[in-house]
Design a protein around this motif. Sequence first.
Motif, PDB file in Angstrom:
ATOM      1  N   ALA A 109       0.860  -1.192   0.000  1.00 31.93           N
ATOM      2  CA  ALA A 109       0.000   0.000   0.000  1.00 31.93           C
ATOM      3  C   ALA A 109       0.886   1.229   0.000  1.00 31.93           C
ATOM      4  CB  ALA A 109      -0.875   0.018   1.249  1.00 31.93           C
ATOM      5  N   SER A 110       0.329   2.371  -0.406  1.00 32.18           N
ATOM      6  CA  SER A 110       1.056   3.640  -0.322  1.00 32.18           C
ATOM      7  C   SER A 110       0.594   4.399   0.908  1.00 32.18           C
ATOM      8  CB  SER A 110       0.758   4.508  -1.549  1.00 32.18           C
ATOM      9  OG  SER A 110       1.225   3.876  -2.697  1.00 32.18           O
ATOM     10  N   ALA A 111       1.536   5.044   1.578  1.00 29.89           N
ATOM     11  CA  ALA A 111       1.229   5.770   2.818  1.00 29.89           C
ATOM     12  C   ALA A 111       0.698   7.176   2.510  1.00 29.89           C
ATOM     13  CB  ALA A 111       2.484   5.868   3.673  1.00 29.89           C
ATOM     14  N   PRO A 112      -0.117   7.741   3.413  1.00 33.43           N
ATOM     15  CA  PRO A 112      -0.719   9.066   3.189  1.00 33.43           C
ATOM     16  C   PRO A 112       0.327  10.181   3.073  1.00 33.43           C
ATOM     17  CG  PRO A 112      -1.822   7.895   4.984  1.00 33.43           C
ATOM     18  CD  PRO A 112      -0.594   7.105   4.651  1.00 33.43           C
ATOM     19  N   HIS A 113       0.124  11.065   2.105  1.00 33.87           N
ATOM     20  CA  HIS A 113       1.025  12.204   1.919  1.00 33.87           C
ATOM     21  C   HIS A 113       0.394  13.268   1.026  1.00 33.87           C
ATOM     22  CE1 HIS A 113       1.796   9.576  -1.583  1.00 33.87           C
ATOM     23  NE2 HIS A 113       2.078  10.690  -2.234  1.00 33.87           N
ATOM     24  N   TYR A 114       0.998  14.462   1.073  1.00 36.70           N
ATOM     25  CA  TYR A 114       0.769  15.511   0.080  1.00 36.70           C
ATOM     26  C   TYR A 114       1.894  15.395  -0.946  1.00 36.70           C
ATOM     27  CZ  TYR A 114      -2.258  18.730   2.946  1.00 36.70           C
ATOM     28  OH  TYR A 114      -3.259  19.341   3.658  1.00 36.70           O
ATOM     29  N   THR A 125       2.002  11.260 -12.680  1.00 37.23           N
ATOM     30  CA  THR A 125       2.760  12.201 -13.508  1.00 37.23           C
ATOM     31  C   THR A 125       2.297  13.619 -13.197  1.00 37.23           C
ATOM     32  OG1 THR A 125       1.151  11.613 -15.236  1.00 37.23           O
ATOM     33  CG2 THR A 125       3.312  10.631 -15.401  1.00 37.23           C
ATOM     34  N   ARG A 126       3.126  14.610 -13.525  1.00 33.95           N
ATOM     35  CA  ARG A 126       2.829  15.985 -13.082  1.00 33.95           C
ATOM     36  C   ARG A 126       2.825  16.975 -14.231  1.00 33.95           C
ATOM     37  NH1 ARG A 126       4.081  12.006  -9.468  1.00 33.95           N
ATOM     38  NH2 ARG A 126       2.426  12.319  -7.978  1.00 33.95           N
ATOM     39  N   TYR A 127       1.939  17.993 -14.113  1.00 36.81           N
ATOM     40  CA  TYR A 127       1.691  18.942 -15.201  1.00 36.81           C
ATOM     41  C   TYR A 127       1.533  20.346 -14.634  1.00 36.81           C
ATOM     42  CZ  TYR A 127       0.680  14.441 -17.179  1.00 36.81           C
ATOM     43  OH  TYR A 127       0.797  13.123 -17.560  1.00 36.81           O
ATOM     44  N   MET A 144      -4.422  15.195   0.310  1.00 39.83           N
ATOM     45  CA  MET A 144      -3.827  14.025   0.990  1.00 39.83           C
ATOM     46  C   MET A 144      -4.332  12.752   0.314  1.00 39.83           C
ATOM     47  SD  MET A 144      -2.099  13.115   3.916  1.00 39.83           S
ATOM     48  CE  MET A 144      -2.354  14.335   5.196  1.00 39.83           C
ATOM     49  N   HIS A 145      -3.414  11.860  -0.006  1.00 43.92           N
ATOM     50  CA  HIS A 145      -3.826  10.625  -0.662  1.00 43.92           C
ATOM     51  C   HIS A 145      -2.957   9.454  -0.209  1.00 43.92           C
ATOM     52  CE1 HIS A 145      -0.792  12.521  -3.195  1.00 43.92           C
ATOM     53  NE2 HIS A 145      -0.446  11.313  -3.609  1.00 43.92           N
ATOM     54  N   CYS A 146      -3.465   8.270  -0.433  1.00 42.89           N
ATOM     55  CA  CYS A 146      -2.748   7.034  -0.119  1.00 42.89           C
ATOM     56  C   CYS A 146      -3.477   5.932  -0.876  1.00 42.89           C
ATOM     57  CB  CYS A 146      -2.755   6.767   1.392  1.00 42.89           C
ATOM     58  SG  CYS A 146      -4.382   6.442   2.068  1.00 42.89           S
ATOM     59  N   SER A 199      -1.563  13.546 -12.203  1.00 46.52           N
ATOM     60  CA  SER A 199      -2.453  12.578 -12.849  1.00 46.52           C
ATOM     61  C   SER A 199      -2.126  11.216 -12.293  1.00 46.52           C
ATOM     62  CB  SER A 199      -2.177  12.509 -14.363  1.00 46.52           C
ATOM     63  OG  SER A 199      -2.890  13.475 -15.054  1.00 46.52           O
ATOM     64  N   TRP A 200      -3.102  10.565 -11.714  1.00 51.27           N
ATOM     65  CA  TRP A 200      -2.928   9.174 -11.289  1.00 51.27           C
ATOM     66  C   TRP A 200      -3.676   8.338 -12.320  1.00 51.27           C
ATOM     67  CZ3 TRP A 200      -5.917   4.957  -9.648  1.00 51.27           C
ATOM     68  CH2 TRP A 200      -5.192   3.907  -9.075  1.00 51.27           C
ATOM     69  N   THR A 201      -2.935   7.478 -13.001  1.00 53.84           N
ATOM     70  CA  THR A 201      -3.484   6.759 -14.145  1.00 53.84           C
ATOM     71  C   THR A 201      -3.354   5.255 -13.929  1.00 53.84           C
ATOM     72  OG1 THR A 201      -2.681   8.572 -15.545  1.00 53.84           O
ATOM     73  CG2 THR A 201      -3.359   6.546 -16.660  1.00 53.84           C
ATOM     74  N   ILE A 238      -0.705  -7.733  -9.447  1.00 51.26           N
ATOM     75  CA  ILE A 238       0.080  -6.506  -9.291  1.00 51.26           C
ATOM     76  C   ILE A 238      -0.771  -5.355  -9.800  1.00 51.26           C
ATOM     77  CG2 ILE A 238       2.103  -5.259 -10.107  1.00 51.26           C
ATOM     78  CD1 ILE A 238       3.559  -7.932 -10.270  1.00 51.26           C
ATOM     79  N   ARG A 239      -0.930  -4.333  -8.979  1.00 42.47           N
ATOM     80  CA  ARG A 239      -1.643  -3.132  -9.455  1.00 42.47           C
ATOM     81  C   ARG A 239      -0.612  -2.210 -10.112  1.00 42.47           C
ATOM     82  NH1 ARG A 239      -0.805   2.076  -7.525  1.00 42.47           N
ATOM     83  NH2 ARG A 239      -2.077   2.118  -5.659  1.00 42.47           N
ATOM     84  N   LEU A 240      -0.882  -1.893 -11.373  1.00 39.91           N
ATOM     85  CA  LEU A 240       0.018  -1.002 -12.112  1.00 39.91           C
ATOM     86  C   LEU A 240      -0.635   0.352 -12.269  1.00 39.91           C
ATOM     87  CD1 LEU A 240       1.257  -3.139 -15.139  1.00 39.91           C
ATOM     88  CD2 LEU A 240       2.444  -2.646 -12.999  1.00 39.91           C
TER      89      LEU A 240
HETATM   90  O1  LIG Z   1      -0.157   4.715  -6.689  1.00 40.87           O
HETATM   91  C1  LIG Z   1       0.006   4.848  -5.490  1.00 40.87           C
HETATM   92  O2  LIG Z   1      -0.270   3.968  -4.669  1.00 40.87           O
HETATM   93  C2  LIG Z   1       0.563   6.143  -4.940  1.00 40.87           C
HETATM   94  C3  LIG Z   1       0.471   7.250  -5.920  1.00 40.87           C
HETATM   95  C4  LIG Z   1       0.894   8.564  -5.391  1.00 40.87           C
HETATM   96  O3  LIG Z   1       1.379   8.700  -4.318  1.00 40.87           O
HETATM   97  C5  LIG Z   1       0.706   9.745  -6.231  1.00 40.87           C
HETATM   98  O4  LIG Z   1       0.023   9.661  -7.257  1.00 40.87           O
HETATM   99  O5  LIG Z   1       1.226  10.813  -5.852  1.00 40.87           O
END
Ligand SMILES: O=C(O)CCC(=O)C(=O)O
Length: 275
Positions: free
Chosen positions: A132-137, A250-252, A233-235, A152-154, A244-246
């Motif tokens: 899992a991914s931990a919470p962050h900005y 990416t940033r814009y 905030m996301h995780c 963009s989370w894709t 496997i979750r792929l």
């Molecule tokens: O895909 C994830 O689990 C984390 C993604 C993430 O931290 C982000 O998009 O900034």
Amino acid sequence: MSLDAFGEMRDSNDLLDDTPALRERMAEDGYLLLRDYLDLQWVMDARRSVLEVLAEHEMLDEKYPLMEAQAAKSDQETFRSAIGSRAALGKLPAVRKLVHSGRMIDFYTAFLGGEVRSFDFIWMRVMGPGRASAPHYDIVYMGRGTTNLYTSWTPLGDAPLSDASLMVLENSHRLEELKSTYGQMDVDKKGNWKKSGGSFGKDPAAIQQEFGGRWLTTDFRAGDLLVFSMYTMHCSLDNRSDRIRLSSDTRYQLASEPVDERWIGDNPIAHSVRE
Ligand SMILES: O=C(O)CCC(=O)C(=O)O
């Protein structure tokens, strides 16, 4: 996962032809979920090319079709050392095409209202079972340029709740005190990386109790796009599947605004220079 702590994201497809309304929605929610927005063939091409690399490194169970991404029984450390660095996966042409051209750039050109620049670095996530991914900005990792910057989370394939779907904390982009404290941190300064690796914490439930709001997520499908702000905030949920979750993130930003130098060029310096 009680109803006051956990909920469903709303999609903003109805606003796609109305850029001012999309901006208002972003200001209100801190995220935009766009269902079936990306070219599905491009998403699947990117998925296939990443999975081919994972298969070469024996990270997939060969008894299943490649595109199912069934994980081999190796542990994550084996995974990590097998692929070396995710930067290599982010250089695959099908991945770059998906996130650096076409509908992705069309979206940001309209949303930001000008010529768009993306970071050259592409974060590929290879989330094996149990991870899992931990919470962050995001700002703590990329805050040296403009803050008018979006993620963009894709998902490169379906990513339902069982497969470590991404969550955002409702109203977290409006937590002014948190933005002026944790949100001012630069992970590459003052030993911050060693302290926390940039995460705000490790326990999404405790963070929800501290700040209120609900963790919002959805059963993501291939072709969906999630856009969010630097202060959202996301995780992720735990990956409770055998797959496997792929995904990529990416940033814009506007090309005319200052850019964080760590993430640009053919071989971005990333977090290699730390205090
Ligand atoms: O895909 C994830 O689990 C984390 C993604 C993430 O931290 C982000 O998009 O900034």
